[in-house]
Design a protein around this motif. Structure first.
Motif: not given
Length: 219
Positions: A115-116, A119, A121, A141, A144-149
């Motif tokens: 995930v990081a 998006d 990171r 990516y 919008e916003g950070s992705l959930s794990t």
């Protein structure tokens, strides 16, 4: 950064995968034993340095036509609680000692780093050389916003889906399809993707999608 040790593994990764791959619902081979070869892949680093994370591409030449599979693996120095169903096998590492190899789609550290990567990171790392980014493996990516794990993982005949409570789906392309022009095109509705390259049995180079991320539709 993870250190890649030049050492011996017993059994080897391909030896571990030979009986495991045919047990997967997305495996396209027949009833005979796979004929596997390493064809590429990349690594992601665990910030804590405890879990080895490798996205391996293997080709199976046992059937009428070779098939390329994406096999994410997480290597640990001790068993992962509650992940017995995801254990691919155990092996002896010449430097690190006993290692437990898991299907990385069920490993929380590996999923968090994937995930990081999507998006932006972290960077994909070379599969075989320490501290060397792999520019051939790309991610994007547009959400919008950070992705959930917080994912629930399930295999089916088309691959592996990781679904959040909000309905966002991260789907791993277990059976890899080369893009006709070398430029992978994600399906409509995709908000993120991972693409990479691998070696074909004929000595060529293919490129395609490794994973796609689609937004959730649940309220």
């Amino acid at each position: 950064m993870a250190v890649i040790h030049q050492t011996v593994l017993k059994p080897t990764k391909l030896e571990l995968l030979t009986p495991w791959l045919p047990s997967r619902p997305w495996y396209q081979g027949g009833t005979g034993e796979p004929e596997l070869a390493k064809a590429g892949g990349f690594r992601l680093d665990d910030p804590e340095g405890e879990v080895g994370i490798e996205f391996m591409v293997v080709t199976d030449a046992a059937g009428a036509h070779p098939v390329a599979y994406l096999v994410p693996l997480a290597y640990r120095g001790a068993p992962l609680d509650g992940a017995e169903h995801a254990l691919v096998g155990t092996m002896e590492h010449g430097v690190l000692g006993p290692r437990w190899a898991y299907d990385a789609c069920h490993d929380p550290v590996a999923v968090a780093q994937l995930v990081a990567f999507i998006d932006g990171r972290v960077q994909a790392q070379d599969q075989n050389v320490s501290d060397r980014p792999d520019p051939e493996v790309t991610a994007s990516y547009t959400g919008e916003g950070s992705l959930s794990t917080d994912f629930t993982t399930a295999d089916d005949e088309d691959g592996t889906g990781l679904t959040t409570p909000q309905g966002t789906i991260l789907r791993l392309q277990r059976v890899l399809q080369p893009a006709p022009d070398g430029s992978p095109l994600a399906p409509q509705g995709t908000i993120g993707q991972v693409a990479g390259a691998w070696q074909t049995p004929g000595g060529g180079r293919a490129r395609g999608l490794f994973a796609v991320l689609r937004a959730g539709t649940r309220a």
